[in-house]
Design a protein around this motif. Structure first.
Motif, mmCIF file in Angstrom:
data_model
loop_
_atom_site.group_PDB
_atom_site.id
_atom_site.type_symbol
_atom_site.label_atom_id
_atom_site.label_comp_id
_atom_site.label_asym_id
_atom_site.label_seq_id
_atom_site.Cartn_x
_atom_site.Cartn_y
_atom_site.Cartn_z
ATOM 1 N N GLU A 1 0.837 -1.206 0.000
ATOM 2 C CA GLU A 1 0.000 0.000 0.000
ATOM 3 C C GLU A 1 0.868 1.250 0.000
ATOM 4 N N ARG A 2 1.952 1.207 0.757
ATOM 5 C CA ARG A 2 2.859 2.352 0.783
ATOM 6 C C ARG A 2 3.552 2.502 -0.577
ATOM 7 N N ALA A 3 3.848 1.373 -1.201
ATOM 8 C CA ALA A 3 4.462 1.433 -2.526
ATOM 9 C C ALA A 3 3.521 2.110 -3.524
ATOM 10 N N VAL A 4 2.224 1.773 -3.465
ATOM 11 C CA VAL A 4 1.239 2.397 -4.347
ATOM 12 C C VAL A 4 1.220 3.906 -4.131
ATOM 13 N N GLU A 5 1.195 4.313 -2.888
ATOM 14 C CA GLU A 5 1.156 5.744 -2.564
ATOM 15 C C GLU A 5 2.342 6.483 -3.171
ATOM 16 N N ARG A 6 3.525 5.903 -3.061
ATOM 17 C CA ARG A 6 4.722 6.571 -3.554
ATOM 18 C C ARG A 6 4.791 6.532 -5.079
ATOM 19 N N LEU A 7 4.350 5.443 -5.671
ATOM 20 C CA LEU A 7 4.348 5.369 -7.132
ATOM 21 C C LEU A 7 3.334 6.338 -7.736
ATOM 22 N N LEU A 8 2.191 6.483 -7.094
ATOM 23 C CA LEU A 8 1.199 7.435 -7.591
ATOM 24 C C LEU A 8 1.729 8.863 -7.492
ATOM 25 N N LYS A 9 2.478 9.154 -6.424
ATOM 26 C CA LYS A 9 3.093 10.474 -6.298
ATOM 27 C C LYS A 9 4.098 10.694 -7.437
ATOM 28 N N ALA A 10 4.910 9.678 -7.712
ATOM 29 C CA ALA A 10 5.870 9.784 -8.805
ATOM 30 C C ALA A 10 5.156 9.945 -10.140
ATOM 31 N N ASP A 11 4.026 9.248 -10.303
ATOM 32 C CA ASP A 11 3.263 9.331 -11.551
ATOM 33 C C ASP A 11 2.704 10.732 -11.756
ATOM 34 N N SER A 12 2.323 11.373 -10.667
ATOM 35 C CA SER A 12 1.799 12.740 -10.787
ATOM 36 C C SER A 12 2.898 13.725 -11.163
ATOM 37 N N LEU A 13 4.133 13.425 -10.769
ATOM 38 C CA LEU A 13 5.261 14.305 -11.069
ATOM 39 C C LEU A 13 5.853 14.022 -12.444
ATOM 40 N N ASP A 14 5.754 12.776 -12.885
ATOM 41 C CA ASP A 14 6.382 12.380 -14.149
ATOM 42 C C ASP A 14 5.465 11.392 -14.875
ATOM 43 N N PRO A 15 4.359 11.867 -15.436
ATOM 44 C CA PRO A 15 3.405 10.971 -16.116
ATOM 45 C C PRO A 15 4.068 10.252 -17.298
#
Length: 264
Positions: A213-227
């Motif tokens: 779940e924490r991995a999802v949170e961090r990956l989604l943050k990265a996705d918002s910064l670098d789609p």
């Protein structure tokens, strides 16, 4: 290619980049770390002696010839060419620890941030080898740390070398501070909140420790910064699959397939 993606690619294609080495300017706070120089000299010679038993006759002959050329050479630019060949030959022989030592010699001749980053990456690859003994692990960990510190000293404003150093600490935790790498990444998250690679790296660590779940949170943050970064999209598909969330997994799996197709 984005700078963060280039640095990530360097780790995977270190042999291609073995021509880009350099040497550090050492600030006073780094002198204690560099005072361990004798470990490098003693460690390399010991590793080379042991490694010769694993070489084919052709490899041994090639390396011996290159060493003879190196000893006879006085021109620094020609030395670099020979050192590059030695680094490449040892890497191809499956000995990144020794390859890193030759990379380090090139770095001492060239004096660039990029060169020390490549040297450090080579040593870091040694830490990820399966079955390496404690002596080799200690050597590679110490030399990777010094090389990353050298790169950082040349360009303190570049977060990439700091991220890679933190990853090295997670791969080879200091006995007196096993959380050092994770704590360093958390500090980098505060210092560089808009850098997607910080979140990608934190997500990778979360996956390794099954904190999905924490991995999802961090990956989604990265996705918002670098789609559209496949290093974000493709892991998200896998993590969602492991979390038994087929809807999200399917969405990101399709995106991943499209990105892989676009990039050949």
């Amino acid at each position: 290619m984005r700078k963060a993606q280039w640095i990530a690619a360097a780790a995977a294609f270190v042999l291609v980049l073995l021509t880009y080495w350099g040497c550090p300017v050492r600030p006073p706070e780094m002198e204690a770390g560099f005072s361990r120089g004798p470990l490098q000299a003693t460690g390399v010679q010991s590793l080379i002696r042991e490694a010769h038993d694993d070489l084919t006759p052709a490899q041994a002959a090639t390396l011996s010839g290159l060493e003879s050329e190196l000893q006879a050479q006085e021109d620094d630019s020609l030395k670099v060419e020979i050192l590059q060949q030695l680094a490449r030959e040892w890497y191809q022989a499956g000995k990144p620890a020794i390859s890193g030592a030759y990379a380090e010699q090139i770095a001492e001749l060239r004096n660039t941030e990029e060169a020390w980053a490549i040297t450090a990456t080579t040593y870091s690859l040694c830490l990820r080898q399966e079955g390496i003994d404690d002596k080799t692990r200690q050597f590679c960990g110490a030399q990777a740390e010094q090389a990353y510190q050298a790169a950082i000293s040349l360009n303190p404003d570049n977060p990439e070398n700091r991220i890679n150093l933190a990853v090295t600490y997670t791969d080879n935790p200091p006995p007196d501070n096993p959380m050092k790498g994770i704590l360093m990444l958390r500090e980098l998250e505060q210092q560089y909140p808009d850098n997607p690679r910080v979140y990608i790296t934190l997500a990778q660590l979360a996956i390794r420790t099954n904190q999905l779940e924490r991995a999802v949170e961090r990956l989604l943050k990265a996705d918002s910064l670098d789609p559209g970064n496949r290093d974000v999209v493709c892991p998200l598909a896998k993590v969602y699959e492991n979390l038994n969330r087929p809807g999200e997994a399917d969405i990101y799996a399709r995106k991943c397939a499209e990105l892989l197709s676009e990039n050949g």
